[in-house]
Write a protein that holds these residues in place. Structure first.
Motif, PDB file in Angstrom:
ATOM      1  N   PRO A  91      12.874  34.171  73.335  1.00 25.23           N
ATOM      2  CA  PRO A  91      12.338  34.741  74.587  1.00 25.23           C
ATOM      3  C   PRO A  91      13.072  36.016  74.991  1.00 25.23           C
ATOM      4  O   PRO A  91      12.495  36.863  75.678  1.00 25.23           O
ATOM      5  CB  PRO A  91      12.558  33.625  75.610  1.00 25.23           C
ATOM      6  N   TRP A  92      14.323  36.166  74.554  1.00 27.27           N
ATOM      7  CA  TRP A  92      15.075  37.375  74.868  1.00 27.27           C
ATOM      8  C   TRP A  92      14.462  38.606  74.200  1.00 27.27           C
ATOM      9  O   TRP A  92      14.664  39.725  74.648  1.00 27.27           O
ATOM     10  CB  TRP A  92      16.538  37.223  74.437  1.00 27.27           C
ATOM     11  N   LEU A  93      13.728  38.390  73.126  1.00 29.88           N
ATOM     12  CA  LEU A  93      13.038  39.475  72.442  1.00 29.88           C
ATOM     13  C   LEU A  93      11.573  39.564  72.871  1.00 29.88           C
ATOM     14  O   LEU A  93      11.051  40.656  73.128  1.00 29.88           O
ATOM     15  CB  LEU A  93      13.112  39.274  70.926  1.00 29.88           C
ATOM     16  N   VAL A  94      10.922  38.412  72.976  1.00 26.95           N
ATOM     17  CA  VAL A  94       9.488  38.386  73.267  1.00 26.95           C
ATOM     18  C   VAL A  94       9.191  38.907  74.676  1.00 26.95           C
ATOM     19  O   VAL A  94       8.217  39.647  74.872  1.00 26.95           O
ATOM     20  CB  VAL A  94       8.933  36.954  73.098  1.00 26.95           C
ATOM     21  N   LEU A  95      10.021  38.553  75.660  1.00 26.07           N
ATOM     22  CA  LEU A  95       9.745  38.953  77.052  1.00 26.07           C
ATOM     23  C   LEU A  95       9.765  40.478  77.242  1.00 26.07           C
ATOM     24  O   LEU A  95       8.798  41.037  77.782  1.00 26.07           O
ATOM     25  CB  LEU A  95      10.734  38.273  78.002  1.00 26.07           C
ATOM     26  N   PRO A  96      10.833  41.187  76.829  1.00 26.63           N
ATOM     27  CA  PRO A  96      10.780  42.649  77.012  1.00 26.63           C
ATOM     28  C   PRO A  96       9.689  43.303  76.170  1.00 26.63           C
ATOM     29  O   PRO A  96       9.077  44.285  76.602  1.00 26.63           O
ATOM     30  CB  PRO A  96      12.182  43.112  76.565  1.00 26.63           C
ATOM     31  N   ALA A  97       9.441  42.756  74.971  1.00 26.55           N
ATOM     32  CA  ALA A  97       8.369  43.303  74.134  1.00 26.55           C
ATOM     33  C   ALA A  97       7.020  43.142  74.833  1.00 26.55           C
ATOM     34  O   ALA A  97       6.174  44.054  74.800  1.00 26.55           O
ATOM     35  CB  ALA A  97       8.354  42.604  72.773  1.00 26.55           C
ATOM     36  N   THR A  98       6.813  41.992  75.486  1.00 28.52           N
ATOM     37  CA  THR A  98       5.562  41.745  76.207  1.00 28.52           C
ATOM     38  C   THR A  98       5.395  42.717  77.378  1.00 28.52           C
ATOM     39  O   THR A  98       4.304  43.252  77.609  1.00 28.52           O
ATOM     40  CB  THR A  98       5.521  40.299  76.725  1.00 28.52           C
ATOM     41  N   VAL A  99       6.478  42.957  78.122  1.00 26.40           N
ATOM     42  CA  VAL A  99       6.435  43.905  79.244  1.00 26.40           C
ATOM     43  C   VAL A  99       6.041  45.287  78.750  1.00 26.40           C
ATOM     44  O   VAL A  99       5.187  45.966  79.342  1.00 26.40           O
ATOM     45  CB  VAL A  99       7.807  43.952  79.953  1.00 26.40           C
ATOM     46  N   ILE A 100       6.654  45.715  77.648  1.00 29.18           N
ATOM     47  CA  ILE A 100       6.372  47.045  77.104  1.00 29.18           C
ATOM     48  C   ILE A 100       4.926  47.152  76.641  1.00 29.18           C
ATOM     49  O   ILE A 100       4.222  48.122  76.962  1.00 29.18           O
ATOM     50  CB  ILE A 100       7.344  47.363  75.941  1.00 29.18           C
ATOM     51  N   LEU A 101       4.461  46.147  75.899  1.00 32.98           N
ATOM     52  CA  LEU A 101       3.093  46.189  75.384  1.00 32.98           C
ATOM     53  C   LEU A 101       2.074  46.147  76.524  1.00 32.98           C
ATOM     54  O   LEU A 101       1.075  46.878  76.503  1.00 32.98           O
ATOM     55  CB  LEU A 101       2.860  45.009  74.430  1.00 32.98           C
ATOM     56  N   PHE A 102       2.329  45.291  77.530  1.00 33.24           N
ATOM     57  CA  PHE A 102       1.399  45.188  78.657  1.00 33.24           C
ATOM     58  C   PHE A 102       1.317  46.516  79.405  1.00 33.24           C
ATOM     59  O   PHE A 102       0.223  46.979  79.747  1.00 33.24           O
ATOM     60  CB  PHE A 102       1.849  44.085  79.611  1.00 33.24           C
ATOM     61  N   ARG A 103       2.461  47.136  79.643  1.00 33.89           N
ATOM     62  CA  ARG A 103       2.471  48.397  80.377  1.00 33.89           C
ATOM     63  C   ARG A 103       1.717  49.486  79.624  1.00 33.89           C
ATOM     64  O   ARG A 103       0.945  50.248  80.227  1.00 33.89           O
ATOM     65  CB  ARG A 103       3.908  48.815  80.638  1.00 33.89           C
ATOM     66  N   GLU A 104       1.919  49.563  78.311  1.00 32.05           N
ATOM     67  CA  GLU A 104       1.254  50.609  77.536  1.00 32.05           C
ATOM     68  C   GLU A 104      -0.262  50.439  77.586  1.00 32.05           C
ATOM     69  O   GLU A 104      -1.005  51.412  77.723  1.00 32.05           O
ATOM     70  CB  GLU A 104       1.752  50.593  76.080  1.00 32.05           C
ATOM     71  N   VAL A 105      -0.724  49.197  77.475  1.00 30.92           N
ATOM     72  CA  VAL A 105      -2.168  48.934  77.552  1.00 30.92           C
ATOM     73  C   VAL A 105      -2.687  49.234  78.955  1.00 30.92           C
ATOM     74  O   VAL A 105      -3.751  49.841  79.133  1.00 30.92           O
ATOM     75  CB  VAL A 105      -2.473  47.472  77.158  1.00 30.92           C
TER      76      VAL A 105
END
Length: 222
Positions: A91-105
């Motif tokens: 989750p330490w990797l998935v959570l920030p990756a999810t924030v970044i991907l969501f924001r870009e979309v």
């Protein structure tokens, strides 16, 4: 369409984005990690060069203004997808990756919806820092994969007792297991810290863009 050198560099970076994932389809690790790392770093360097040359040579074009953020987002999205796919899904990797991907979309959707008024969402200095942190974090995380697999290759054929003895300093570390483990751990922690910082900047800039777009969204509903 004007194909200046800055635009050509941007197009090359756009083409390089999916190639980061292709490396893991056609090469074994750690070679895939090496190729992906070199490709990503090279693309990140061209991101600075194409903007610098466009300004220095006064070759800023609408094509470049359109493709540059697309290429940046493509590089980041594809690289994060690969890193998460080959990780332990922490989750330490998935959570920030999810924030970044969501924001870009989300921001891309805002720009598309606003159409001609999308110029209100100009790239800010903070957004440029966001992209820099993202790319550095991803490069460091790719390097973790390199160290991890060289560590595994060096320890191949050793039993656990021998590996433990080397790490404890009871046996000579002829193959550099200790420094490879330290490099892997530092790259992992450093990459995660940088990714969380990037995610924080990503969230802040995403809120800023939404705030700027809000008046236009209200007008469209009247």
């Amino acid at each position: 369409m004007t194909l200046t050198l800055p635009n050509i560099l941007t197009i090359i970076r756009l083409i390089a984005a999916p190639m980061v994932a292709v490396m893991f389809l056609y090469f074994t690790r750690p070679y895939a990690d090496w190729f992906a790392l070199l490709l990503f770093v090279s693309a990140a360097i061209t991101d600075w060069f194409d903007g610098y040359l466009a300004r220095a040579w006064k070759q800023e074009t609408k094509l470049g203004a359109m493709l540059d953020p697309i290429a940046d987002k493509a590089m980041v999205v594809v690289a994060l997808m690969v890193i998460v796919a080959f990780s332990s899904w922490s989750p330490w990797l998935v959570l920030p990756a999810t924030v970044i991907l969501f924001r870009e979309v989300f921001v891309s959707g805002l720009r598309e919806f606003l159409g001609d008024t999308a110029g209100t969402l100009k790239v800010t200095i903070l957004a440029k820092w966001k992209t820099t942190f993202q790319m550095v974090a991803i490069a460091v995380l790719f390097s973790q994969g390199v160290f991890e697999h060289y560590l595994g290759m060096s320890a191949y054929g050793m039993d656990q007792a021998m590996v433990n003895a080397i790490f404890a300093g009871e046996e000579p570390d002829l193959l550099g297991l200790r420094w490879k483990l330290a490099a892997m751990e530092w790259a992992g922690v450093g990459g995660l810290v940088l990714l969380w910082l990037a995610a924080g900047l990503t969230l802040v800039t995403g809120v800023d863009y939404f705030r700027k777009a809000l008046p236009h969204l209200k007008e469209s509903n009247e």
